[in-house]
Scaffold this motif. Structure first.
Motif, PDB file in Angstrom:
ATOM      1  N   LEU A 184       0.823  -1.205   0.000  1.00  9.92           N
ATOM      2  CA  LEU A 184       0.000   0.000   0.000  1.00  9.92           C
ATOM      3  C   LEU A 184       0.857   1.255   0.000  1.00  9.92           C
ATOM      4  O   LEU A 184       0.544   2.239  -0.674  1.00  9.92           O
ATOM      5  CB  LEU A 184      -0.937  -0.011   1.207  1.00  9.92           C
ATOM      6  N   LEU A 185       1.946   1.242   0.758  1.00  9.84           N
ATOM      7  CA  LEU A 185       2.824   2.413   0.775  1.00  9.84           C
ATOM      8  C   LEU A 185       3.520   2.577  -0.572  1.00  9.84           C
ATOM      9  O   LEU A 185       3.666   3.705  -1.073  1.00  9.84           O
ATOM     10  CB  LEU A 185       3.846   2.294   1.907  1.00  9.84           C
ATOM     11  N   LEU A 186       3.932   1.481  -1.178  1.00 11.59           N
ATOM     12  CA  LEU A 186       4.567   1.576  -2.498  1.00 11.59           C
ATOM     13  C   LEU A 186       3.582   2.105  -3.540  1.00 11.59           C
ATOM     14  O   LEU A 186       3.957   2.892  -4.420  1.00 11.59           O
ATOM     15  CB  LEU A 186       5.100   0.203  -2.918  1.00 11.59           C
ATOM     16  N   GLU A 187       2.324   1.676  -3.430  1.00 12.14           N
ATOM     17  CA  GLU A 187       1.304   2.211  -4.341  1.00 12.14           C
ATOM     18  C   GLU A 187       1.132   3.711  -4.132  1.00 12.14           C
ATOM     19  O   GLU A 187       1.022   4.476  -5.098  1.00 12.14           O
ATOM     20  CB  GLU A 187      -0.035   1.501  -4.102  1.00 12.14           C
ATOM     21  N   ALA A 188       1.121   4.153  -2.869  1.00 14.40           N
ATOM     22  CA  ALA A 188       0.980   5.578  -2.571  1.00 14.40           C
ATOM     23  C   ALA A 188       2.155   6.367  -3.145  1.00 14.40           C
ATOM     24  O   ALA A 188       1.982   7.486  -3.634  1.00 14.40           O
ATOM     25  CB  ALA A 188       0.886   5.792  -1.065  1.00 14.40           C
ATOM     26  N   ALA A 200      -7.100   4.700   0.530  1.00 10.99           N
ATOM     27  CA  ALA A 200      -5.898   4.085   1.096  1.00 10.99           C
ATOM     28  C   ALA A 200      -4.659   4.915   0.766  1.00 10.99           C
ATOM     29  O   ALA A 200      -3.777   5.122   1.612  1.00 10.99           O
ATOM     30  CB  ALA A 200      -5.740   2.659   0.571  1.00 10.99           C
ATOM     31  N   VAL A 201      -4.574   5.388  -0.474  1.00  6.58           N
ATOM     32  CA  VAL A 201      -3.448   6.240  -0.869  1.00  6.58           C
ATOM     33  C   VAL A 201      -3.498   7.562  -0.119  1.00  6.58           C
ATOM     34  O   VAL A 201      -2.482   8.059   0.383  1.00  6.58           O
ATOM     35  CB  VAL A 201      -3.463   6.472  -2.394  1.00  6.58           C
ATOM     36  N   ARG A 202      -4.701   8.150  -0.039  1.00  6.15           N
ATOM     37  CA  ARG A 202      -4.838   9.433   0.655  1.00  6.15           C
ATOM     38  C   ARG A 202      -4.399   9.332   2.120  1.00  6.15           C
ATOM     39  O   ARG A 202      -3.720  10.218   2.645  1.00  6.15           O
ATOM     40  CB  ARG A 202      -6.287   9.916   0.575  1.00  6.15           C
ATOM     41  N   ARG A 203      -4.778   8.240   2.788  1.00  7.55           N
ATOM     42  CA  ARG A 203      -4.402   8.077   4.192  1.00  7.55           C
ATOM     43  C   ARG A 203      -2.897   8.003   4.355  1.00  7.55           C
ATOM     44  O   ARG A 203      -2.331   8.560   5.295  1.00  7.55           O
ATOM     45  CB  ARG A 203      -5.059   6.811   4.758  1.00  7.55           C
TER      46      ARG A 203
END
Length: 695
Positions: free
Chosen positions: A55-59, A172-175
């Motif tokens: 998720l962090l890599l996607e962000a 999820a990205v915004r968070r």
């Protein structure tokens, strides 16, 4: 230290610093984004949880795609948040009253935002303290403490939140943006805060004295409240009271308030014990003057022993923190803060048996506390007229409340009714003045709106296209007021009441060389009609004479000029200026109107930027600069937002246009004291403490 009357001269410099900070936001964001793209992949690689890592890599990947848009959009987001901070706007998602309305996703997102803001503030604390010392010395911070200013790190984090909300990204990205990006702003923000402090200090060095450095108040850290517990307290949702501190509502019982009284009431074996504790508290205070805080602390400890469930203990803690916040509120005068402190015992007692106080804004206890604190803001000094009368009624009601033995809301309702009656009787003249002023302003707005429509019709006429601008200034200015007044007074439904359109045509033709000959013989009739029309709106005779002289000169010039030659006049240089909103002399007198024309060249400069357009709500208190600072309350705004009226504790009224209001806000000759109820702010502070603990 700089006196209060010096503050406006610093305000332009302060506003310039704020605008520069917003403009610099683009570079600040771009530096933070570059740092994020470099550091966050390594941070993701170190995560043991594969889901969190991905998720962090996607962000990060989405951040790379949106990098340019975020850098370009951050200055405007920052400017908007600065403006809201200056206006004293509450952060709705973090306020006490809205906690039950938040979903789990919003709670987590706000917790991430608060946590990121805390990290950012911790990283720039020395530079922030340096800036706040200068702001405090120059009295440039909002009333209520130097931590309430637009340049604080929390506002930068909120700007990131604002920008993320409008970005085309998943929750999820915004968070993860909210969690990781604000702290990465720290190096540039620290440099910006230090630079602003140095700039202000250099400019104001000869006029201010920096205060001594004091340790930052960490009162919020003393509580272990969490958002989860507060939401349960406010919503009254059923659950495991032993574990969650949840208040369980019961539909049975002997109380008149059985539909709202918590089941925890059943566990308080004898509420007379609480009344006895309160009596002992008052006896101890009488026997030991100056020891009120010690005896109050003893009372709180004794009450906690009466609390049989965690939910009751939580209610007591919320009341205690709320009262502590109010008792430290610098906008409240010391005598009022003392009364608020006196109300803590009955409010604590109420919290044990009727928790509606927290969730119901119409609860008598909540309304009583709001009335006391809000009305007291009408005075900035105990020496001002009317304050002693206000305090007499307040102290009598407080004594009656403390002497009452009831534990429900009835005693607060009685005290509230007595206070309102006493205050209303003390200001009959002020009420009549306000009613008369509002009637005058309502008439003025109605006439001005109609005049604006008539002015547009005049400008759209074919024979107005080549008319001198000075003649158009008359027709679209005072003459539209005459026509609007005649139309509003017309009860017969005439097509042209008062013959206003005849004057419009005659003036337009008489000042244009190609048309002047057609109305050459109507000069005396035109002058008489204009005199009568301007007299009907109580236009000042001196201004009427100047307009007549100007129009006469334009007519003479048009007759002397060749056909097709536009008429121009030297008298145009001295033509009276018109404003969009005009009041008759009697309306100005009744409403205490401050005309736009009274503004100095410095204060009349247009302020169209976001910082100069604050929306004050009715009920807000402000300080106005006259011979010195004076406390006024915004008590009325016209339906169409053209006019605003402020009232003084003495009953006097002042009114102004939106343009004048924004100009005074921009120049610092009008400053916001309180835009929202003080009690809301005290409860929001409790919520912020819970957010910090949750984060």
């Amino acid at each position: 230290m700089a006196g209060a009357t010096q503050q406006p001269r610093y305000h332009a410099l302060y506003r310039a610093c704020i605008k520069d900070a917003a403009l610099a936001g683009g570079e600040l964001m771009r530096a933070a984004l570059a740092r994020a793209l470099q550091e966050l992949p390594d941070r993701a690689a170190a995560m043991p949880d594969v889901v969190d890592r991905n998720l962090l890599l996607e962000a990060v990947n989405v951040l790379r795609e949106q990098q340019a848009a975020l850098g370009a959009g951050f200055p405007q987001a920052l400017l908007t948040e600065f403006a809201q901070a200056i206006a004293g706007d509450r952060v709705a998602s973090l306020s006490f009253d809205t906690l039950p309305l938040l979903g789990d996703e919003q709670v987590q997102e706000n917790a991430d935002l608060v946590h990121a803001g805390q990290e950012l503030e911790q990283a720039v604390r020395p530079q922030l303290a340096e800036l706040e010392r200068v702001l405090l010395a120059a009295q440039l911070t909002p009333e209520g403490g130097q931590q309430r200013h637009p340049l604080r790190p929390e506002v930068y984090a909120r700007a990131m939140h604002r920008l993320a909300r409008v970005s085309p990204v998943s929750p999820a990205v915004r968070r993860r943006w909210l969690r990781y990006l604000p702290p990465l702003m720290a190096p540039e923000l620290a440099q910006a805060l230090h630079g602003t402090a140095q700039r202000l200090q250099a400019e104001l060095a000869d006029h201010i004295e920096l205060p001594a450095v004091h340790p930052q108040d960490e009162m919020d850290e003393a509580t272990q409240l969490t958002i989860r517990a507060l939401r349960k307290l406010l919503s009254g949702a059923p659950g495991d009271a032993a574990d969650e501190g949840v208040i369980v509502f019961s539909d049975t019982g002997d109380s008149d308030f059985s539909h709202t009284v918590p089941a925890a009431l059943e566990m308080v074996q004898d509420m007379r014990k609480v009344d006895q504790l309160l009596l002992q508290l008052r006896q101890r205070q009488a026997a030991m003057p100056g020891r009120e805080r010690d005896s109050l602390a003893a009372f709180r400890r004794a009450l906690r022993h009466e609390a049989r469930r965690p939910a009751q203990a939580l209610g007591l803690e919320v009341v205690h923190l709320m009262i502590d916040n109010l008792a430290e509120e610098p906008r409240l005068l010391p005598a009022v803060r003392n009364v608020v402190r006196d109300l803590e015992p009955p409010l604590l007692r109420l919290a044990l048996v009727d928790p509606r106080f927290f969730s119901d804004r119409s609860h008598p206890a909540r309304r009583l506390l709001e009335q006391i604190t809000q009305r007291s803001l009408a005075w900035s000094s105990p020496q001002e007229p009317g304050f002693s009368t206000f305090m007499d009624g307040l102290q009598q009601a407080t004594e009656a409340l403390l002497d009452a033995g009831g534990t429900g809301p009835e005693t607060f309702e009685i005290a509230l009714s007595a206070l309102q009656e006493a205050w209303d009787e003390a200001q009959p003249r002020g009420r009549r003045n306000r009613e008369r002023a509002v009637r005058a302003l309502m008439r003025a707005e109605q006439r001005n709106l109609l005049a604006g429509r008539i002015a547009q019709q005049i400008l759209e006429r074919p024979d107005a296209a080549q008319a001198p601008r000075e003649a158009l200034a008359f027709l679209t200015g005072p003459w539209t007021q005459v026509m609007a007044q005649a139309r509003l007074a017309d009860m017969a439904g005439e097509e042209d009441p008062g013959g206003g359109w005849w004057v419009v045509q005659s003036v337009l033709w008489s000042v244009q060389p190609a048309l002047a000959a057609r109305v050459a013989g109507q000069h005396r009739t035109l002058v008489a009609r204009i005199d009568a029309g301007l007299q009907s709106i109580d236009h000042l005779p001196a201004d009427t004479d100047r307009w007549q002289n100007l129009l006469s000169a334009l007519r003479d010039l048009a007759l002397a000029s060749g056909a097709g030659t536009p008429a121009r006049s030297r008298e145009a240089e001295t033509a009276p200026e018109t404003t969009n909103t005009w009041l008759a002399p009697l309306e100005m007198h009744e409403s205490g109107f401050i005309p736009d024309s009274a503004m100095t060249p410095e204060t009349s400069a247009p302020e169209a930027d976001a910082l100069g357009s604050q929306e004050l709500e009715v009920g807000a208190f402000v300080d106005l600069m006259a011979d010195g600072w004076e406390r006024w309350q915004l008590t009325w705004a016209s339906p169409h937002g053209l006019l605003f009226m402020f009232t003084h504790a003495s009953g006097a009224a002042r009114s102004m246009t939106r343009r004048k209001l924004n100009s005074m806000l921009a120049q610092g000759t009008l400053r916001l004291v309180s835009a929202h109820p003080v009690v809301d702010g005290a409860l929001d502070a409790v919520a912020r403490a819970a957010w910090r603990n949750t984060a």
